[in-house]
Design a protein around this motif. Structure first.
Motif, short mmCIF file in Angstrom:
data_model
loop_
_atom_site.label_atom_id
_atom_site.label_comp_id
_atom_site.label_asym_id
_atom_site.label_seq_id
_atom_site.Cartn_x
_atom_site.Cartn_y
_atom_site.Cartn_z
N THR A 42 0.84 -1.20 0.00
CA THR A 42 0.00 0.00 0.00
C THR A 42 0.87 1.24 0.00
OG1 THR A 42 -1.70 -1.15 1.26
CG2 THR A 42 -1.81 1.25 1.25
N THR A 43 0.46 2.23 -0.79
CA THR A 43 1.09 3.55 -0.76
C THR A 43 0.03 4.57 -0.38
OG1 THR A 43 2.38 5.16 -2.01
CG2 THR A 43 0.68 3.99 -3.21
N THR A 44 0.44 5.59 0.38
CA THR A 44 -0.52 6.58 0.89
C THR A 44 -0.14 7.96 0.36
OG1 THR A 44 -0.83 5.30 2.91
CG2 THR A 44 -1.56 7.59 2.95
N ILE A 46 -1.33 12.25 0.17
CA ILE A 46 -2.09 13.32 0.80
C ILE A 46 -2.33 14.42 -0.22
CG2 ILE A 46 -0.04 14.53 1.71
CD1 ILE A 46 -1.78 15.24 4.15
N SER A 73 -10.36 9.76 -6.22
CA SER A 73 -10.22 8.33 -5.92
C SER A 73 -10.84 7.47 -7.02
CB SER A 73 -10.88 8.00 -4.58
OG SER A 73 -12.29 8.22 -4.63
N THR A 105 -8.87 3.38 -1.01
CA THR A 105 -9.65 3.78 0.17
C THR A 105 -9.30 5.21 0.52
OG1 THR A 105 -7.94 2.87 1.65
CG2 THR A 105 -9.80 1.44 1.11
N THR A 106 -10.29 5.91 1.08
CA THR A 106 -10.09 7.29 1.55
C THR A 106 -10.57 7.35 2.98
OG1 THR A 106 -12.25 7.87 0.62
CG2 THR A 106 -10.32 8.32 -0.74
N THR A 110 -10.29 12.94 6.34
CA THR A 110 -8.88 13.20 6.05
C THR A 110 -8.74 13.55 4.57
OG1 THR A 110 -8.25 10.96 5.37
CG2 THR A 110 -8.26 11.41 7.74
N LEU A 112 -6.37 12.01 2.90
CA LEU A 112 -5.49 10.92 2.51
C LEU A 112 -6.18 9.99 1.52
CD1 LEU A 112 -4.04 9.96 6.01
CD2 LEU A 112 -2.98 11.40 4.26
N GLN A 114 -5.37 6.03 -0.06
CA GLN A 114 -4.51 4.84 0.02
C GLN A 114 -4.74 3.97 -1.20
OE1 GLN A 114 -5.85 3.37 3.83
NE2 GLN A 114 -4.07 4.23 4.89
N GLU A 161 3.57 7.88 2.45
CA GLU A 161 3.99 6.52 2.85
C GLU A 161 4.18 5.70 1.59
OE1 GLU A 161 2.63 2.75 5.71
OE2 GLU A 161 1.28 4.45 5.39
#
Length: 456
Positions: A42-44, A46, A73, A105-106, A110, A112, A114, A161
């Protein structure tokens, strides 16, 4: 079948439950061994809005970014993002196929996003995740508005991430899958046994028969004695267990006769082949031995068999009397000594149910009730046709012949309900092919229960 019996079903067949649990464990282990390893990383990212200077601007920018995040997304699964990734990494799959390997996923409240990628190669999974993140950044930059509320802004996408090379497959390990398979097999085994207990379990014993029907068991015929070589076992084999069982039935029925003036009795069973004809013949012959005036009526107009078993002519008979073709005296035949009168089924009729339901049939039955001490009517199976229930409603009640080894509990309940819906009284149950009774029970065992039966 009550809850206690249902709960006991898996205990009585524990070997089957254990076998299914073992097969489930083997299936789980086999699935684990046969399935290729899959790796997930997984990469995250922002998302932030650049351009405002005040606190209010920053707050509005954060809200605006989160609103856009739902749209961003959706881009991850589209060819606009995935097609360049396929070409860049030379994956040899279509964007649609790659989309099935990517999950987005969000996290709520946030900014963010993912991106999770699953692949058979851990290194390729990382490469795809990084490439998707990079291509999404490029796509967002090209689609984002340049101005919001009169101010120049930009949407920045930053990897917070990065994807890491997974060191183990994501699929559950072999022990976990084996344990899950064992639990599934266990649950399946218990469910199967409970289902069998509810649908196909035979009656087996007197307590079950009484609970299912709400009527007393008037006699138990030992296994091996349901079908006799002679229609009157009390005469041909007076000391045999089946002859004693018939005497018990006779005694209990005579108790009902004295207490409730029971004179006309229909003998039937839930399904064909249940032993009702054999029981009717034996009961009528045994009652005639007590110097009673007894008439056996073959009321099975569809498949008559009583007269044939007694060696008598099948016509004229009941059908001819009801249709007014002959008088009752012409149709009745004598059999045996002491005397037993028999009324055969008679000439076949195209519509036996309508014939038995005709007012003339009720008149004939009323006349027979006044003429004889006991009238035993051999009727078809209850659940096959409506004849038996209709006849029982016009008589003093019915005897239900139940095979302890083959009569299914659900069918016995349905048969008792069929009689109740027709307005007929179930006088009692004759339980056939009983195992391990230690001989027929004494007549007094059921007389108290028989006296409590509601009869018309």
């Amino acid at each position: 079948m009550d809850v206690r019996e249902v709960a006991q079903a898996p205990r009585r067949r524990w070997a089957l439950v254990a076998l299914l649990a073992l097969l489930g464990a083997l299936a789980g282990a086999g699935w684990s061994l046969a399935s290729p390893d899959r790796y997930r990383t997984t990469t995250t990212l922002i998302f932030s809005l650049q351009g405002g200077s005040s606190v209010n601007d920053l707050a509005q920018g954060g809200t605006y970014t989160r609103d856009l995040l739902a749209s961003y997304s959706r881009l991850v699964d589209l060819p606009v993002v995935l097609s360049p990734v396929v070409e860049q990494l030379d994956l040899g799959v279509t964007p649609t196929a790659l989309a099935r390997q990517v999950d987005v996923t969000t996290p709520s409240d946030t900014s963010l996003l993912q991106i999770a990628v699953t692949d058979g190669s851990p290194e390729r999974a990382v490469a795809v995740a990084d490439a998707v993140a990079a291509q999404l950044t490029t796509t967002v930059a090209g689609l984002s508005p340049d101005e919001v509320g009169g101010e120049t802004v930009s949407v920045d996408v930053t990897v917070v991430e990065p994807a890491q090379v997974p060191d183990a497959p994501t699929a559950p390990p072999l022990p976990v899958l084996a344990a899950a398979g064992a639990v599934a097999g266990l649950v399946l085994g218990v469910a199967l046994l409970v289902l069998l207990a509810l649908l196909v379990t035979p009656v087996a014993d007197r307590s079950t028969a009484r609970r299912l029907t709400g009527a007393p068991v008037l006699a138990e015929v030992p296994r091996g004695g349901r079908v006799g070589r002679h229609p009157a076992p009390t005469r041909s084999e007076p000391r045999a267990p089946r002859a004693e069982a018939v005497r018990v039935l006779r005694t209990n029925l005579l108790a009902l006769q004295r207490e409730h003036d029971v004179r006309t009795v229909v003998v039937t069973s839930p399904t064909a082949g249940g032993g009702s004809t054999t029981t009717a013949l034996a009961l009528a012959a045994a009652a005639a031995e007590l110097s009673q005036r007894v008439l056996l009526v073959d009321a099975d107009l569809r498949s008559p068999d009583a007269a044939r078993r007694l060696g008598l002519e099948g016509t004229p008979g009941l059908a001819d009397v009801v249709r007014g073709r002959v008088g009752l005296e012409e149709a009745v035949q004598a059999w045996g000594s002491p005397g037993l009168d028999v009324l055969p089924a008679g000439t076949p009729h195209d519509h036996p149910a309508e014939l038995l339901g005709a007012p003339r049939t009720a008149e004939v039955l009323a006349h027979l009730r006044q003429t004889y001490d006991l009238v035993v009517l051999d009727a078809p199976a209850l659940l096959a046709v409506t004849d038996a229930a209709a006849l029982a409603a016009r008589c003093d009640g019915a005897l239900l012949v139940v095979d302890a080894r083959s009569s299914r509990q659900r069918l016995v309940v349905d048969a008792a309900e069929r009689l109740g819906l027709a307005g007929a009284s179930l006088l009692g149950v004759v339980l056939g092919r009983v195992t391990g009774t230690g001989g027929p029970r004494g007549a007094t065992d059921e007389r108290a229960g028989a006296a409590d039966v509601a009869v018309p």
